[in-house]
Design a protein around this motif. Structure first.
Motif, PDB file in Angstrom:
ATOM      1  N   HIS A  97       4.789  -4.867 -12.171  1.00 21.21           N
ATOM      2  CA  HIS A  97       4.220  -3.543 -11.942  1.00 21.21           C
ATOM      3  C   HIS A  97       3.635  -3.508 -10.529  1.00 21.21           C
ATOM      4  O   HIS A  97       3.039  -4.463 -10.075  1.00 21.21           O
ATOM      5  CB  HIS A  97       3.111  -3.283 -12.956  1.00 21.21           C
ATOM      6  CG  HIS A  97       2.636  -1.878 -12.972  1.00 21.21           C
ATOM      7  ND1 HIS A  97       3.359  -0.873 -13.565  1.00 21.21           N
ATOM      8  CD2 HIS A  97       1.532  -1.294 -12.458  1.00 21.21           C
ATOM      9  CE1 HIS A  97       2.713   0.258 -13.420  1.00 21.21           C
ATOM     10  NE2 HIS A  97       1.597   0.034 -12.750  1.00 21.21           N
ATOM     11  N   HIS A  98       3.881  -2.402  -9.860  1.00 17.58           N
ATOM     12  CA  HIS A  98       3.354  -2.314  -8.504  1.00 17.58           C
ATOM     13  C   HIS A  98       2.991  -0.877  -8.168  1.00 17.58           C
ATOM     14  O   HIS A  98       3.373   0.049  -8.859  1.00 17.58           O
ATOM     15  CB  HIS A  98       4.409  -2.813  -7.512  1.00 17.58           C
ATOM     16  CG  HIS A  98       5.692  -2.043  -7.568  1.00 17.58           C
ATOM     17  ND1 HIS A  98       6.765  -2.442  -8.310  1.00 17.58           N
ATOM     18  CD2 HIS A  98       6.062  -0.874  -6.999  1.00 17.58           C
ATOM     19  CE1 HIS A  98       7.739  -1.565  -8.181  1.00 17.58           C
ATOM     20  NE2 HIS A  98       7.341  -0.599  -7.390  1.00 17.58           N
ATOM     21  N   ASP A 111       5.933  -1.584  -1.403  1.00 18.84           N
ATOM     22  CA  ASP A 111       5.408  -1.908  -2.726  1.00 18.84           C
ATOM     23  C   ASP A 111       4.316  -2.944  -2.568  1.00 18.84           C
ATOM     24  O   ASP A 111       4.472  -3.890  -1.807  1.00 18.84           O
ATOM     25  CB  ASP A 111       6.502  -2.537  -3.604  1.00 18.84           C
ATOM     26  CG  ASP A 111       7.595  -1.557  -3.933  1.00 18.84           C
ATOM     27  OD1 ASP A 111       7.428  -0.364  -3.653  1.00 18.84           O
ATOM     28  OD2 ASP A 111       8.615  -2.001  -4.480  1.00 18.84           O
ATOM     29  N   TYR A 112       3.251  -2.788  -3.279  1.00 19.90           N
ATOM     30  CA  TYR A 112       2.271  -3.872  -3.269  1.00 19.90           C
ATOM     31  C   TYR A 112       1.894  -4.247  -4.687  1.00 19.90           C
ATOM     32  O   TYR A 112       1.869  -3.406  -5.573  1.00 19.90           O
ATOM     33  CB  TYR A 112       1.039  -3.513  -2.443  1.00 19.90           C
ATOM     34  CG  TYR A 112       0.113  -2.499  -3.064  1.00 19.90           C
ATOM     35  CD1 TYR A 112       0.265  -1.150  -2.813  1.00 19.90           C
ATOM     36  CD2 TYR A 112      -0.930  -2.899  -3.903  1.00 19.90           C
ATOM     37  CE1 TYR A 112      -0.580  -0.218  -3.370  1.00 19.90           C
ATOM     38  CE2 TYR A 112      -1.788  -1.966  -4.468  1.00 19.90           C
ATOM     39  CZ  TYR A 112      -1.602  -0.634  -4.200  1.00 19.90           C
ATOM     40  OH  TYR A 112      -2.443   0.285  -4.759  1.00 19.90           O
ATOM     41  N   ILE A 143      -0.331   5.648  -8.467  1.00 19.69           N
ATOM     42  CA  ILE A 143      -1.324   5.388  -7.432  1.00 19.69           C
ATOM     43  C   ILE A 143      -0.568   5.181  -6.141  1.00 19.69           C
ATOM     44  O   ILE A 143       0.408   4.436  -6.106  1.00 19.69           O
ATOM     45  CB  ILE A 143      -2.139   4.118  -7.719  1.00 19.69           C
ATOM     46  CG1 ILE A 143      -3.020   4.319  -8.943  1.00 19.69           C
ATOM     47  CG2 ILE A 143      -3.007   3.758  -6.521  1.00 19.69           C
ATOM     48  CD1 ILE A 143      -4.091   3.256  -9.074  1.00 19.69           C
ATOM     49  N   ALA A 144      -0.968   5.847  -5.113  1.00 13.41           N
ATOM     50  CA  ALA A 144      -0.337   5.603  -3.823  1.00 13.41           C
ATOM     51  C   ALA A 144      -1.352   5.808  -2.718  1.00 13.41           C
ATOM     52  O   ALA A 144      -2.255   6.639  -2.827  1.00 13.41           O
ATOM     53  CB  ALA A 144       0.859   6.524  -3.628  1.00 13.41           C
ATOM     54  N   PHE A 145      -1.211   5.021  -1.679  1.00 15.46           N
ATOM     55  CA  PHE A 145      -2.045   5.181  -0.495  1.00 15.46           C
ATOM     56  C   PHE A 145      -1.180   5.691   0.640  1.00 15.46           C
ATOM     57  O   PHE A 145      -0.060   5.215   0.843  1.00 15.46           O
ATOM     58  CB  PHE A 145      -2.667   3.841  -0.095  1.00 15.46           C
ATOM     59  CG  PHE A 145      -3.716   3.363  -1.050  1.00 15.46           C
ATOM     60  CD1 PHE A 145      -5.025   3.804  -0.928  1.00 15.46           C
ATOM     61  CD2 PHE A 145      -3.406   2.488  -2.072  1.00 15.46           C
ATOM     62  CE1 PHE A 145      -6.010   3.376  -1.813  1.00 15.46           C
ATOM     63  CE2 PHE A 145      -4.384   2.052  -2.969  1.00 15.46           C
ATOM     64  CZ  PHE A 145      -5.682   2.498  -2.828  1.00 15.46           C
ATOM     65  N   TYR A 146      -1.720   6.662   1.375  1.00 11.59           N
ATOM     66  CA  TYR A 146      -0.992   7.232   2.506  1.00 11.59           C
ATOM     67  C   TYR A 146      -1.668   6.852   3.815  1.00 11.59           C
ATOM     68  O   TYR A 146      -2.891   6.840   3.902  1.00 11.59           O
ATOM     69  CB  TYR A 146      -0.939   8.752   2.386  1.00 11.59           C
ATOM     70  CG  TYR A 146      -0.033   9.225   1.287  1.00 11.59           C
ATOM     71  CD1 TYR A 146       1.287   9.560   1.563  1.00 11.59           C
ATOM     72  CD2 TYR A 146      -0.469   9.310  -0.028  1.00 11.59           C
ATOM     73  CE1 TYR A 146       2.138   9.991   0.559  1.00 11.59           C
ATOM     74  CE2 TYR A 146       0.378   9.735  -1.042  1.00 11.59           C
ATOM     75  CZ  TYR A 146       1.671  10.071  -0.736  1.00 11.59           C
ATOM     76  OH  TYR A 146       2.518  10.476  -1.731  1.00 11.59           O
ATOM     77  N   GLY A 147      -0.865   6.547   4.785  1.00 10.57           N
ATOM     78  CA  GLY A 147      -1.434   6.204   6.082  1.00 10.57           C
ATOM     79  C   GLY A 147      -0.355   5.831   7.076  1.00 10.57           C
ATOM     80  O   GLY A 147       0.782   6.263   6.953  1.00 10.57           O
ATOM     81  N   LEU A 148      -0.743   5.033   8.060  1.00 12.16           N
ATOM     82  CA  LEU A 148       0.204   4.631   9.097  1.00 12.16           C
ATOM     83  C   LEU A 148       0.542   3.153   8.963  1.00 12.16           C
ATOM     84  O   LEU A 148      -0.356   2.305   8.895  1.00 12.16           O
ATOM     85  CB  LEU A 148      -0.390   4.879  10.479  1.00 12.16           C
ATOM     86  CG  LEU A 148      -0.500   6.335  10.909  1.00 12.16           C
ATOM     87  CD1 LEU A 148      -1.168   6.435  12.274  1.00 12.16           C
ATOM     88  CD2 LEU A 148       0.877   6.994  10.949  1.00 12.16           C
ATOM     89  N   CYS A 149       1.828   2.864   8.961  1.00 14.10           N
ATOM     90  CA  CYS A 149       2.246   1.474   8.870  1.00 14.10           C
ATOM     91  C   CYS A 149       2.046   0.780  10.218  1.00 14.10           C
ATOM     92  O   CYS A 149       1.778   1.427  11.234  1.00 14.10           O
ATOM     93  CB  CYS A 149       3.701   1.373   8.441  1.00 14.10           C
ATOM     94  SG  CYS A 149       4.863   1.882   9.714  1.00 14.10           S
TER      95      CYS A 149
ATOM     96  N   GLU B 127      -8.250  -0.475  -0.688  1.00 20.27           N
ATOM     97  CA  GLU B 127      -7.874   0.027   0.634  1.00 20.27           C
ATOM     98  C   GLU B 127      -8.152  -1.007   1.716  1.00 20.27           C
ATOM     99  O   GLU B 127      -7.289  -1.326   2.527  1.00 20.27           O
ATOM    100  CB  GLU B 127      -8.682   1.288   0.956  1.00 20.27           C
ATOM    101  CG  GLU B 127      -7.857   2.543   0.932  1.00 20.27           C
ATOM    102  CD  GLU B 127      -8.705   3.782   1.164  1.00 20.27           C
ATOM    103  OE1 GLU B 127      -9.392   3.856   2.200  1.00 20.27           O
ATOM    104  OE2 GLU B 127      -8.686   4.675   0.286  1.00 20.27           O
ATOM    105  N   LYS B 128      -9.352  -1.536   1.699  1.00 22.71           N
ATOM    106  CA  LYS B 128      -9.721  -2.552   2.676  1.00 22.71           C
ATOM    107  C   LYS B 128      -8.750  -3.713   2.646  1.00 22.71           C
ATOM    108  O   LYS B 128      -8.237  -4.154   3.671  1.00 22.71           O
ATOM    109  CB  LYS B 128     -11.143  -3.068   2.395  1.00 22.71           C
ATOM    110  CG  LYS B 128     -12.234  -2.104   2.799  1.00 22.71           C
ATOM    111  CD  LYS B 128     -13.208  -2.760   3.802  1.00 22.71           C
ATOM    112  CE  LYS B 128     -14.155  -1.720   4.354  1.00 22.71           C
ATOM    113  NZ  LYS B 128     -15.068  -1.197   3.280  1.00 22.71           N
ATOM    114  N   GLY B 129      -8.511  -4.186   1.422  1.00 16.31           N
ATOM    115  CA  GLY B 129      -7.626  -5.335   1.265  1.00 16.31           C
ATOM    116  C   GLY B 129      -6.224  -5.046   1.758  1.00 16.31           C
ATOM    117  O   GLY B 129      -5.612  -5.842   2.480  1.00 16.31           O
TER     118      GLY B 129
END
Lengths: 167, 167
Positions: A97-98, A111-112, A143-149, B127-129
């Motif tokens: 699960h990720h 994926d994390y 659950i997802a986080f949005y930002g800059l890679c 997020e931090k991690g």
DNA sequence: CTTGCTGCAAAGTGTTTGCATACAT
DNA sequence: ATGTATGCAAACACTTTGCAGCAAG
């Protein structure tokens, strides 16, 4: 992690279903089994096409819908205008699960699985609470986080990505 | 919960922006300020239209994009084929952060704030991690639960909604 | 005045549907 | 043999773009 188990499980689930085992369906499942990307219908179509040019895009859409129905495929909308698909692991296979990390600049999806345990524990509790409180039958979560890679950070486009959020 | 603060904040942010304060923009912001629903562009258009029939759908799209840019509006894709928008609260106003509960049958969207504190705490840590691990600059996150709402549970459609998941 | 903003119409994109044919069972 | 599954073309729904006129600063 359990690519074989995944294959076994989804193939079995497909065979046991009421549905016919056709060449397009097998081909589409194969593509999904051999990638860890989050492919769009079009992308899946192209990959199937390369060794089965008789395939039609319509069939890809219909098959994916079917796979979602019988639970072997998960559908995601990351907000870039097209749906994306990945194999489900099924309840039997634990540990794969990720959640997702999405770059709002280049649309890369990572994926994390880090920190997943704590997340899942909390989600379970929250789910229970919400089900009771809102009389809701929860089947799934995202659950997802949005930002800059990393790459896009460096390019450091001055594009303002705050406030951008997609569920 | 801070409807006034919300209004003040977003109006201020719009006024302070480089952009012109036009009638359509004010009208669209007003619609967003006076609802707690997650409206689509079309729905916003219709509401603006009722007391400003000169409005065009294109302007609604362009204005929403602008509002997302300057951070006063959040954009969501819940997987039903259209984007939905809600006012952002801005970093100044605490306590109105919420997540979503989505019915996969009737597409009803429920905001919940229950259990939010624990979620946010965990999310911050995660997020931090993740930022450290993946060299990612996280600007936002989403959490949503998918399932059947009270009404649709009762109707008990035999539709299989498992495996349905977006984002 | 000047430049950004607007509305309309048209074009784009991803997805779905209608229908005759082909194929799995 | 029978009814499901397929592919094609057309239809759809949402969103974006081109452009000439309008209006905010």
């Amino acid at each position: 992690m359990g690519a074989d188990k995944k294959a076994q499980w989804s193939r079995k689930r497909l065979e046991e279903s009421e549905y016919r085992l056709t060449k397009p369906r097998r081909a589409i499942l194969d593509v999904l089994l051999h990638t860890d990307e989050h492919l769009s219908a079009e992308e899946i179509y192209q990959r199937v096409y390369s060794d089965y040019p008789a395939i039609g895009l319509t069939t890809v859409y219909r098959t994916l819908e079917l796979f979602v129905q019988i639970g072997i495929v998960l559908r995601f909308d990351f907000g870039d205008g097209r749906a994306r698909f990945e194999l489900s692991v099924g309840p039997e296979v634990q540990g794969s699960h990720h959640h997702h990390l999405i770059c709002t600049n280049c649309n890369k999806i990572i994926d994390y699985t880090d920190f997943i345990e704590d997340e899942i524990e909390l989600l379970k509790k929250t789910e229970k609470g919400l089900e009771a409180l809102h009389n809701f039958k929860i089947n799934n979560h995202i659950i997802a986080f949005y930002g800059l890679c990393e790459d896009c950070r460096n390019e450091n486009k001055e594009k303002n990505n705050e406030g951008m959020r997609d569920v």
